[in-house]
Design a protein around this motif. Structure first.
Motif, PDB file in Angstrom:
ATOM      1  N   ASN A 307       0.822  -1.205   0.000  1.00  0.00           N
ATOM      2  CA  ASN A 307       0.000   0.000   0.000  1.00  0.00           C
ATOM      3  C   ASN A 307       0.858   1.257   0.000  1.00  0.00           C
ATOM      4  O   ASN A 307       0.546   2.241  -0.693  1.00  0.00           O
ATOM      5  CB  ASN A 307      -0.922  -0.019   1.216  1.00  0.00           C
ATOM      6  N   ASN A 308       1.949   1.245   0.767  1.00  0.00           N
ATOM      7  CA  ASN A 308       2.814   2.426   0.824  1.00  0.00           C
ATOM      8  C   ASN A 308       3.397   2.782  -0.534  1.00  0.00           C
ATOM      9  O   ASN A 308       3.591   3.958  -0.853  1.00  0.00           O
ATOM     10  CB  ASN A 308       3.943   2.204   1.826  1.00  0.00           C
ATOM     11  N   LEU A 309       3.712   1.772  -1.321  1.00  0.00           N
ATOM     12  CA  LEU A 309       4.245   2.037  -2.662  1.00  0.00           C
ATOM     13  C   LEU A 309       3.269   2.857  -3.485  1.00  0.00           C
ATOM     14  O   LEU A 309       3.664   3.784  -4.203  1.00  0.00           O
ATOM     15  CB  LEU A 309       4.556   0.714  -3.372  1.00  0.00           C
ATOM     16  N   LEU A 310       1.987   2.514  -3.390  1.00  0.00           N
ATOM     17  CA  LEU A 310       0.962   3.261  -4.111  1.00  0.00           C
ATOM     18  C   LEU A 310       0.712   4.621  -3.467  1.00  0.00           C
ATOM     19  O   LEU A 310       0.615   5.647  -4.157  1.00  0.00           O
ATOM     20  CB  LEU A 310      -0.332   2.434  -4.158  1.00  0.00           C
ATOM     21  N   SER A 311       0.624   4.636  -2.137  1.00  0.00           N
ATOM     22  CA  SER A 311       0.379   5.901  -1.437  1.00  0.00           C
ATOM     23  C   SER A 311       1.462   6.924  -1.743  1.00  0.00           C
ATOM     24  O   SER A 311       1.175   8.114  -1.938  1.00  0.00           O
ATOM     25  CB  SER A 311       0.312   5.649   0.076  1.00  0.00           C
ATOM     26  N   ASP A 312       2.708   6.474  -1.805  1.00  0.00           N
ATOM     27  CA  ASP A 312       3.805   7.402  -2.090  1.00  0.00           C
ATOM     28  C   ASP A 312       3.691   8.004  -3.490  1.00  0.00           C
ATOM     29  O   ASP A 312       4.025   9.181  -3.703  1.00  0.00           O
ATOM     30  CB  ASP A 312       5.148   6.691  -1.940  1.00  0.00           C
ATOM     31  N   LEU A 313       3.220   7.218  -4.437  1.00  0.00           N
ATOM     32  CA  LEU A 313       3.046   7.746  -5.802  1.00  0.00           C
ATOM     33  C   LEU A 313       1.956   8.819  -5.833  1.00  0.00           C
ATOM     34  O   LEU A 313       2.086   9.818  -6.547  1.00  0.00           O
ATOM     35  CB  LEU A 313       2.710   6.600  -6.757  1.00  0.00           C
ATOM     36  N   ILE A 314       0.893   8.627  -5.059  1.00  0.00           N
ATOM     37  CA  ILE A 314      -0.154   9.651  -5.007  1.00  0.00           C
ATOM     38  C   ILE A 314       0.371  10.893  -4.295  1.00  0.00           C
ATOM     39  O   ILE A 314       0.082  12.031  -4.706  1.00  0.00           O
ATOM     40  CB  ILE A 314      -1.407   9.099  -4.306  1.00  0.00           C
ATOM     41  N   ARG A 315       1.144  10.682  -3.250  1.00  0.00           N
ATOM     42  CA  ARG A 315       1.722  11.829  -2.539  1.00  0.00           C
ATOM     43  C   ARG A 315       2.614  12.659  -3.474  1.00  0.00           C
ATOM     44  O   ARG A 315       2.641  13.884  -3.384  1.00  0.00           O
ATOM     45  CB  ARG A 315       2.508  11.352  -1.322  1.00  0.00           C
ATOM     46  N   GLU A 316       3.324  11.995  -4.348  1.00  0.00           N
ATOM     47  CA  GLU A 316       4.138  12.720  -5.336  1.00  0.00           C
ATOM     48  C   GLU A 316       3.258  13.609  -6.205  1.00  0.00           C
ATOM     49  O   GLU A 316       3.624  14.752  -6.533  1.00  0.00           O
ATOM     50  CB  GLU A 316       4.905  11.732  -6.218  1.00  0.00           C
ATOM     51  N   LYS A 317       2.097  13.097  -6.609  1.00  0.00           N
ATOM     52  CA  LYS A 317       1.181  13.874  -7.447  1.00  0.00           C
ATOM     53  C   LYS A 317       0.686  15.119  -6.708  1.00  0.00           C
ATOM     54  O   LYS A 317       0.556  16.198  -7.305  1.00  0.00           O
ATOM     55  CB  LYS A 317      -0.011  13.005  -7.855  1.00  0.00           C
ATOM     56  N   ILE A 318       0.400  14.976  -5.413  1.00  0.00           N
ATOM     57  CA  ILE A 318      -0.072  16.121  -4.639  1.00  0.00           C
ATOM     58  C   ILE A 318       1.016  17.187  -4.577  1.00  0.00           C
ATOM     59  O   ILE A 318       0.765  18.382  -4.815  1.00  0.00           O
ATOM     60  CB  ILE A 318      -0.488  15.671  -3.225  1.00  0.00           C
ATOM     61  N   ARG A 319       2.232  16.758  -4.270  1.00  0.00           N
ATOM     62  CA  ARG A 319       3.336  17.728  -4.173  1.00  0.00           C
ATOM     63  C   ARG A 319       3.613  18.407  -5.517  1.00  0.00           C
ATOM     64  O   ARG A 319       3.988  19.583  -5.558  1.00  0.00           O
ATOM     65  CB  ARG A 319       4.605  17.032  -3.667  1.00  0.00           C
ATOM     66  N   ALA A 320       3.425  17.668  -6.594  1.00  0.00           N
ATOM     67  CA  ALA A 320       3.670  18.248  -7.915  1.00  0.00           C
ATOM     68  C   ALA A 320       2.591  19.238  -8.320  1.00  0.00           C
ATOM     69  O   ALA A 320       2.837  20.140  -9.132  1.00  0.00           O
ATOM     70  CB  ALA A 320       3.765  17.133  -8.960  1.00  0.00           C
ATOM     71  N   PRO A 333      -1.925  13.000   2.937  1.00  0.00           N
ATOM     72  CA  PRO A 333      -2.229  12.064   4.034  1.00  0.00           C
ATOM     73  C   PRO A 333      -1.028  11.188   4.373  1.00  0.00           C
ATOM     74  O   PRO A 333      -0.337  10.670   3.487  1.00  0.00           O
ATOM     75  CB  PRO A 333      -3.370  11.204   3.462  1.00  0.00           C
ATOM     76  N   HIS A 334      -0.805  11.014   5.665  1.00  0.00           N
ATOM     77  CA  HIS A 334       0.213  10.080   6.153  1.00  0.00           C
ATOM     78  C   HIS A 334      -0.323   9.220   7.300  1.00  0.00           C
ATOM     79  O   HIS A 334       0.406   8.362   7.801  1.00  0.00           O
ATOM     80  CB  HIS A 334       1.457  10.835   6.645  1.00  0.00           C
ATOM     81  N   ASP A 335      -1.559   9.461   7.697  1.00  0.00           N
ATOM     82  CA  ASP A 335      -2.064   8.790   8.901  1.00  0.00           C
ATOM     83  C   ASP A 335      -2.934   7.583   8.598  1.00  0.00           C
ATOM     84  O   ASP A 335      -3.473   6.964   9.520  1.00  0.00           O
ATOM     85  CB  ASP A 335      -2.850   9.782   9.759  1.00  0.00           C
ATOM     86  N   HIS A 336      -3.089   7.230   7.330  1.00  0.00           N
ATOM     87  CA  HIS A 336      -3.893   6.041   7.010  1.00  0.00           C
ATOM     88  C   HIS A 336      -3.475   5.494   5.652  1.00  0.00           C
ATOM     89  O   HIS A 336      -3.020   6.239   4.783  1.00  0.00           O
ATOM     90  CB  HIS A 336      -5.391   6.364   7.017  1.00  0.00           C
ATOM     91  N   PRO A 337      -3.609   4.190   5.466  1.00  0.00           N
ATOM     92  CA  PRO A 337      -3.286   3.602   4.165  1.00  0.00           C
ATOM     93  C   PRO A 337      -4.274   4.067   3.102  1.00  0.00           C
ATOM     94  O   PRO A 337      -5.453   4.326   3.389  1.00  0.00           O
ATOM     95  CB  PRO A 337      -3.413   2.089   4.414  1.00  0.00           C
ATOM     96  N   PHE A 338      -3.801   4.136   1.876  1.00  0.00           N
ATOM     97  CA  PHE A 338      -4.683   4.497   0.767  1.00  0.00           C
ATOM     98  C   PHE A 338      -5.789   3.453   0.634  1.00  0.00           C
ATOM     99  O   PHE A 338      -5.529   2.252   0.573  1.00  0.00           O
ATOM    100  CB  PHE A 338      -3.896   4.576  -0.537  1.00  0.00           C
ATOM    101  N   LEU A 498      -8.451  -9.006   6.601  1.00  0.00           N
ATOM    102  CA  LEU A 498      -7.892  -9.120   5.248  1.00  0.00           C
ATOM    103  C   LEU A 498      -7.511  -7.767   4.674  1.00  0.00           C
ATOM    104  O   LEU A 498      -6.765  -7.685   3.705  1.00  0.00           O
ATOM    105  CB  LEU A 498      -8.908  -9.780   4.306  1.00  0.00           C
ATOM    106  N   THR A 499      -8.077  -6.706   5.222  1.00  0.00           N
ATOM    107  CA  THR A 499      -7.908  -5.388   4.624  1.00  0.00           C
ATOM    108  C   THR A 499      -7.171  -4.464   5.584  1.00  0.00           C
ATOM    109  O   THR A 499      -6.841  -4.831   6.714  1.00  0.00           O
ATOM    110  CB  THR A 499      -9.277  -4.776   4.298  1.00  0.00           C
ATOM    111  N   LEU A 500      -6.959  -3.244   5.126  1.00  0.00           N
ATOM    112  CA  LEU A 500      -6.299  -2.235   5.955  1.00  0.00           C
ATOM    113  C   LEU A 500      -7.296  -1.246   6.546  1.00  0.00           C
ATOM    114  O   LEU A 500      -6.893  -0.241   7.134  1.00  0.00           O
ATOM    115  CB  LEU A 500      -5.245  -1.490   5.123  1.00  0.00           C
TER     116      LEU A 500
END
Length: 894
Positions: A307-320, A333-338, A498-500
């Motif tokens: 999940n972090n791999l995907l969340s980090d890619l979205i975070r990059e989009k926000i910063r850009a 967001p950093h306080d919950h999984p995507f 099973l989920t986050l």
């Protein structure tokens, strides 16, 4: 609908008690379809609707930018192909006005309004045990007496009240996104405050910013948002629908989300960074919420790392997108999984914060102190505003049901009291103690984790079919049993593992409402599996329900509809669809070839430090081995591992996913031994090979990269048998010294008369007949009492400490438990892990049976204890892998 007609229709129903078969609360997606189905089933019905027209949540939610987040070709009724042909959506994601027009079109097409009492709020509903009917009092018109009572009130239709002091003191305009004025709001030139950045906030903020002179957004928790890229329906999806509409709809009904996307099989660690980025960019460009939630890699919703791999890619989009770094950081967001909270689809949401008239206030850094007569005060500054918009969401799932009115069931039970510690239900459809009471998309059903249109149709069809069957068989009441309801609660908890979702504070768990009992309320097991469970209830003679009728007639098939872990159930159902011949029918050579081919299709497991192959001298020739080393610096404690396969199948590589996983979790080195197999090498070959390998590995531990001194042994299935036997042989033959033993679903005895052999004889992959075959391949009947094949028959005193793992649905369960008990009786320190809902292969299927994670954590901690190490690996080591999530949560989710 003209006001005069609505008023006339409401007054027409006044007078005496209205006697009907079914009362429905709500006239949205669910209420309308229920009326249609009930009418076709020959049941008289009325819908009681507080609003003055149809639409449900789409009647009330008229805020700027309100639109659905499931593509409208999927977010539609599917029960009538002619209806689908008669309506064409104008956009990929329809706006609220268009969805409302669609629901009005449906109401008119099937003449549903004549069975709806508008402007009618239910005040109270009470079950009359003697009459076996519900009595419902209303705010408008006569009371209703009905045999069955159905809540079609929706999951997100009860707005959450503000939690801020001073709202009544504010002299300006106050609006709630969930109750937006129907005539609209003119915000031009005004100073506007929006409190909340959930779905309604994210949809409305860009449009409000275009109108307002100044917009101040007050955000407590940032949420993930994805671009909708709205426009015409995508040609590829539309082509699939139009090419074979029936197949498309059926695939949706059997899918996990209610949208016909296949199950993604590739896991994140199998993909390179470039491959993951390419998949992500493709998904980002599609503007499809379900696609990005399910189609990038298989572990994105179940594993913290994936999940972090995907969340980090979205975070990059926000910063850009957001130009100011401080604002971008606050919106990230950093306080919950995507996906653990409902992600939002947006149109220019992040870019809106680049506008000069928009300000973001981070309430984590400066919380609101009060709303004053002229604006909003935080603990750092004050903001003068003309308008306050509360986008603070809903009391989800249970709020609408509990807020409509008091509901009193059998024996004077209040539903609010029964749900005081959280909602209880059976299938999310019924509640024990409340006969003939039903909920559509209630807590305990897929509801908000699915395409609601698909779930609504399935719920309504199931309920109406049950009511018709009840009538046709002469029964008058239907009520869930306490046992079935408790079993469903356990299954719900298993599914949530099973989920986050459990790792986030969200309206899925009730955390957005102060004082509300918390727990994952929607069913996390998927739309298709849920549908099959509902069907099994019916096929099982209404399993979990008590039916009663005139003259004392009664039927009760009590029990739990699901006892397997949800992912185990999926695996076994998949295996059943393959119609594989029994392994024992393939012959030894054919069975080996089948297992080898099967193993080729599995992910090998997550990366570890290093893998080294070699050979060691056995009792009669060399034996292959494979060393699995941690990424951390050595030397490491050594675990000698024996693979499963009934002394016939497998090799030193066949349990690789399990070995890799345990290396990661323990920080130890595993040496997997390829002992010789039957039928070429019968008893006692495997046992003697195991002992020879144990001696050699202990003697050469340092050369292999391990620590000198005592080793540990572990094994699964027949490998567990060999591990147990080697411990006895090492004690009796002068070593080597063993610090501990891990026996996972071990074979310990030649007796087949224990209950688990009969209870789990078929249906769980390892069958009784397959075990008979394994024994016949390996050992003559006259040899089977030898402790080298039935270790429970040997001397058990003086053995090393043990963890014995057994699975509930395994023919070998009882002999494993018996071996643990016998060792304990002989003074051996023994722990037992009895894995509820699991089958023989659960712990070996590392990346398929996710619910096996807690068990493997317990195994790893036991091995570390046996080796004299702390039970948990410290943060930043092999297990933590640098996670920012607290250790235990990260371990449970990975």
């Amino acid at each position: 609908m003209p006001e005069a007609m609505v008023a006339a229709r409401a007054s027409d129903t006044s007078g005496k008690l209205q006697q009907i078969d079914v009362a429905v609360v709500g006239a949205g997606f669910a209420g309308l379809y229920l009326l249609h189905r009930l009418r076709k089933a020959g049941l008289s019905a009325v819908a009681l609707e507080e609003a003055d027209d149809v639409g449900g949540t789409w009647y009330w939610n008229r805020y700027p930018g309100a639109r659905c987040d499931i593509q409208t070709i999927d977010y539609s009724y599917t029960f009538d192909p002619e209806l689908e042909k008669a309506w064409t959506w104008s956009e990929k994601y329809a706006t609220q006005p268009e969805i409302l027009r669609y629901l009005g079109f449906v109401a008119d097409r099937y003449d549903l309004r004549r069975d709806i009492r508008f402007k009618t709020k239910v005040k109270e509903a009470t079950w009359d045990d003697a009459a076996e009917r519900w009595l419902i009092t209303t705010s408008n018109g006569p009371a209703v007496s009905c045999r069955h009572y159905i809540m079609a009130t929706g999951c997100l239709s009860s707005p959450k009240p503000p939690e801020i002091d001073g709202v009544k003191d504010f002299k300006g305009e106050v609006y709630f996104t969930g109750r937006w004025p129907h005539e609209g709001v003119n915000l031009a030139g005004k100073r506007v405050a929006v409190i909340g950045t959930g779905s309604s906030g994210i949809q409305s903020i860009p449009l409000i910013a275009e109108q307002a002179a100044q917009l101040t957004v007050f955000q407590r928790t940032p949420n993930f948002a994805l671009p909708a890229h709205n426009g015409p329906a995508p040609a590829d999806r539309l082509g699939l629908l139009q090419g074979d509409r029936a197949a498309y709809r059926e695939q949706a009904r059997l899918s996990m989300t209610g949208v016909p996307y296949p199950q993604q099989m590739a896991v994140s660690w199998q993909l390179s960074d470039a491959e993951r980025r390419a998949r992500f960019e493709d998904a980002w460009g599609k503007g499809d919420l379900v696609y990005i939630l399910t189609q990038l890699w298989a572990d994105q919703g179940v594993d913290v790392d994936g999940n972090n791999l995907l969340s980090d890619l979205i975070r990059e989009k926000i910063r850009a997108t957001v130009k100011d770094p401080e604002t971008a950081a606050a919106l990230t967001p950093h306080d919950h999984p995507f996906g653990a909270k409902r992600p939002c689809l947006d149109t220019n949401y992040y870019a809106t914060f680049n506008r000069p008239n928009v300000t973001l206030v981070n309430l984590r850094q400066e919380p609101i102190k009060a709303i004053t007569a002229t604006g909003i005060t935080t603990d750092k500054r004050s903001f003068d505003v003309d308008v306050v918009v509360f986008a603070t969401g809903f009391d989800a799932m249970t709020g609408a049901i509990r807020a409509v009115h008091p509901i009193t069931g059998r024996g004077g039970k209040s539903l609010s009291e029964v749900w005081a510690q959280g909602p209880q239900s059976y299938l999310g459809l019924t509640v024990a103690g409340f006969p003939n009471f039903f909920m559509i998309t209630g807590p305990g059903s897929p509801s908000v984790l699915s395409n609601m249109a698909v779930s609504i149709e399935q719920h309504a069809d199931w309920v109406v079919d049950r009511l018709a069957a009840l009538r046709d068989t002469g029964f008058t009441t239907m009520e869930a049993t306490d046992k079935a309801q408790a079993g469903w609660a356990q299954h719900m908890a298993d599914c949530s593992m099973l989920t986050l979702h459990r790792l986030a504070n969200t309206w899925y768990t009730g955390a957005n409402v102060p004082g509300k009992a918390q727990g994952v309320m929607p069913y996390c097991g998927g739309v298709g599996p849920y549908r099959s469970i509902c069907d099994e209830v019916v096929k099982g003679g209404m399993l979990g329900f008590k039916l009663t009728g005139p003259n004392g007639a009664a039927q009760c098939n009590d029990g739990e509809v699901v006892r397997l872990q949800p992912d185990v159930r999926l695996v076994l159902n998949l295996l059943a669809t393959l119609n594989l011949p029994p392994i024992e029918s393939m012959g030894a050579q054919g069975a080996c070839a089948f297992v080898n081919e099967f193993n080729k299709g599995r992910p090998a497991g997550r990366p570890i430090g290093k893998i080294v192959d070699g050979t060691l001298p056995g009792t009669n020739g060399p034996l292959p081995y494979r060393v699995y080393k941690p990424a951390t610096p050595g030397p490491h404690p050594v675990v000698v591992y024996f693979h499963g396969g009934g002394w016939v199948l497998g090799d030193e590589q066949s349990d690789e996913p399990f070995c890799r996983d345990m290396v990661r979790r323990t920080g130890m080195m595993f040496v997997s031994v390829g002992y010789r197999h039957a039928p070429e090498h019968r008893f006692p070959t495997a046992a003697e090979d195991g002992y020879a390998a144990l001696r050699w590995i202990a003697e050469h531990a340092v050369e292999l990269g391990g620590k000198p001194g005592p080793v540990l042994v572990a094994g699964w299935s027949a490998g567990g048998n060999i591990a147990a036997v080697t411990c006895q042989l090492a004690r009796d033959r002068g070593g080597p010294q063993i610090a501990g033993q891990l026996l996972v679903c071990p074979v310990t005895d030649c007796s087949f008369d224990r209950p688990s052999y009969n209870e789990n004889a078929t249906g769980y992959f390892l069958t009784r007949s397959l075990m008979f075959w394994f024994w016949d391949m390996y050992c003559a009947p006259s040899q089977r009492t030898d402790p080298r094949v039935s270790p429970i028959r040997g001397q058990l005193k003086g053995l090393p400490p043990a963890l014995v793992v057994t699975c509930e649905f395994d023919p070998l369960r009882d002999e494993g438990i018996a071996y643990g008990d016998a060792m304990a009786a002989a003074g051996v320190p023994v722990e037992q892990l009895k894995a509820r809902g699991h089958f023989h292969s659960s712990f070996a299927m590392v990346d398929v049976v996710i619910t096996g994670v807690p068990g493997r954590i317990q195994m790893a901690e036991a091995l570390r204890r046996f080796a004299g190490l702390p039970p948990e690996m410290r943060q930043g080591d092999e297990n933590g892998r640098g996670q920012t999530v607290p250790g235990k949560i990260a371990a449970a989710a990975s």
